[in-house]
Design an enzyme around this catalytic site. Structure first.
Site, PDB file in Angstrom:
ATOM      1  N   ASP A 105       0.862  -1.195  -0.036  1.00  0.00           N
ATOM      2  CA  ASP A 105      -0.070  -0.111  -0.092  1.00  0.00           C
ATOM      3  C   ASP A 105       0.947   1.122  -0.044  1.00  0.00           C
ATOM      4  OD1 ASP A 105      -3.033   0.990   0.370  1.00  0.00           O
ATOM      5  OD2 ASP A 105      -1.883   1.873   2.112  1.00  0.00           O
ATOM      6  N   ARG A 106       0.808   2.405   0.789  1.00  0.00           N
ATOM      7  CA  ARG A 106       1.548   3.395   1.126  1.00  0.00           C
ATOM      8  C   ARG A 106       3.037   3.066   1.222  1.00  0.00           C
ATOM      9  NH1 ARG A 106      -1.328   6.916  -1.828  1.00  0.00           N
ATOM     10  NH2 ARG A 106       0.182   8.367  -0.842  1.00  0.00           N
ATOM     11  N   HIS A 150     -10.991   8.007  -1.430  1.00  0.00           N
ATOM     12  CA  HIS A 150     -10.179   8.728  -0.373  1.00  0.00           C
ATOM     13  C   HIS A 150      -8.961   9.423  -0.595  1.00  0.00           C
ATOM     14  CE1 HIS A 150      -8.639   4.513  -1.001  1.00  0.00           C
ATOM     15  NE2 HIS A 150      -7.414   5.088  -0.354  1.00  0.00           N
ATOM     16  N   TRP A 151      -8.397   8.851  -1.993  1.00  0.00           N
ATOM     17  CA  TRP A 151      -6.980   9.479  -2.416  1.00  0.00           C
ATOM     18  C   TRP A 151      -7.358  11.296  -2.560  1.00  0.00           C
ATOM     19  CZ3 TRP A 151      -3.459   7.569  -6.631  1.00  0.00           C
ATOM     20  CH2 TRP A 151      -2.685   6.249  -6.232  1.00  0.00           C
ATOM     21  N   TYR A 204      -0.981  11.376   1.826  1.00  0.00           N
ATOM     22  CA  TYR A 204      -1.666  11.527   0.628  1.00  0.00           C
ATOM     23  C   TYR A 204      -1.565  12.692  -0.209  1.00  0.00           C
ATOM     24  CZ  TYR A 204      -4.010   6.928   1.444  1.00  0.00           C
ATOM     25  OH  TYR A 204      -4.072   5.450   1.766  1.00  0.00           O
ATOM     26  N   HIS A 267      -7.342  -6.714   1.256  1.00  0.00           N
ATOM     27  CA  HIS A 267      -6.549  -5.712   0.865  1.00  0.00           C
ATOM     28  C   HIS A 267      -5.196  -5.822   2.006  1.00  0.00           C
ATOM     29  CE1 HIS A 267      -4.282  -1.923  -0.080  1.00  0.00           C
ATOM     30  NE2 HIS A 267      -4.628  -1.700   1.253  1.00  0.00           N
TER      31      HIS A 267
END
Length: 290
Positions: A105-106, A150-151, A204, A267
């Site tokens: 993910d991030r 959400h981004w 983000y 996820h």
């Protein structure tokens, strides 16, 4: 969690990096995603130690128990390059110069930046549930914008903090039976901290500004990932539906792409498919136990 691991908070010039580490053998660095902490690896990290690896799990800048500087107007204080610098320097303080690297993910974007900027430190790279930010933005569809809204919400000024901090438990779903009691407790403590929430949102905001600019500069300069790259994603993520074949996408950025490895779960693969993820990483990184 993390039986036999040590913990430390490594003081750097403008940040403090909380790390868990244990084992012996080739070094594997695991970088978590949003909104988790290093505790997300509580089943994978010990299993990799059992396979003969040394495993290091940092909290990313501003997440969990790691602390960075105040947000900057251009969001560079929480860029992937800044986070990558934290990880690289923390590893040096632990006496580690070369390592295998996996990010989810991030955390995958931080791993990507380390591999792009400092290939001399990385042996092999695994990127989990991601394609480059710039590639996602080139492929925006109504489906992507709806599922990954959400981004763009997180990139707004001030409002996301007010919404999330009003009821972080409702915003960040997760239960002890799915996450494990200790992992859930650590995750909840982090997301109830307004400073952590602000830092995660800055991650983000940086993604859509300074990180995007860094990727576009890489593309313009023809820079590529030089190390072997494993591309993996969660079965329920539908990453191939959101941005095309991830392996093909990464072939435009890397010289030696392996995969795909599809891991069970929606996820958070380290919690939902830990055995399959451990097997995939150990095989790719060269399982010392054979």
């Amino acid at each position: 969690m993390f039986d036999g691991f040590q913990t430390d908070t490594i003081r750097l010039d403008d940040s403090d990096v909380f790390v868990r580490y244990g084992g012996s053998g080739p070094v594997v660095v695991l970088l978590h995603g949003h909104p988790r902490t290093s505790s997300t690896w509580y089943r994978v990290a010990p299993a990799l130690v059992d396979r003969g690896f040394t495993v290091v799990c940092p909290d990313l800048r501003g997440y969990g128990r790691s602390r960075g500087p105040a947000p900057s107007p251009d969001h560079a204080a929480h860029s992937k390059r800044a986070m990558a610098g934290d990880v690289r320097e923390a590893l040096r303080r632990l006496g580690i110069e070369r390592f295998h690297l996996a990010g989810h993910d991030r955390g995958s974007y931080v791993a990507f930046r380390i591999a792009m900027d400092h290939p001399e430190n990385v042996d092999r790279l695994a990127l989990l549930d991601c394609i480059p930010i710039s590639e996602h933005l080139r492929r925006i569809t109504p489906g992507f914008a709806t599922r990954w809204f959400h981004w763009f919400f997180f990139a707004q000024p001030d409002t996301p903090e007010r919404v999330i901090n009003a009821d972080p438990d409702a915003w960040y779903a997760g239960t002890p039976d799915r996450l494990g009691e200790e992992n859930h407790a650590e995750f909840r403590a982090a997301t109830r901290d307004p400073d952590v929430v602000r830092a995660m949102l800055e991650d983000y905001r940086a993604g859509l500004t300074v990180d995007l600019a860094d990727e576009e500069a890489d593309r313009a300069a023809g820079r590529r990932i030089e190390r072997p790259l494993l591309v993996a994603w969660s079965a329920g993520e539908n990453l191939d539906d959101m941005g095309g074949d991830p392996v093909a996408v990464w072939e435009a950025w890397a010289d030696d792409v392996r995969g795909p490895a599809v891991i069970p779960g929606d996820h958070h693969m380290a919690e939902e498919g830990p055995d399959e993820l451990t097997d995939a990483l150990a095989a790719f990184f060269g399982d010392p136990t054979g």
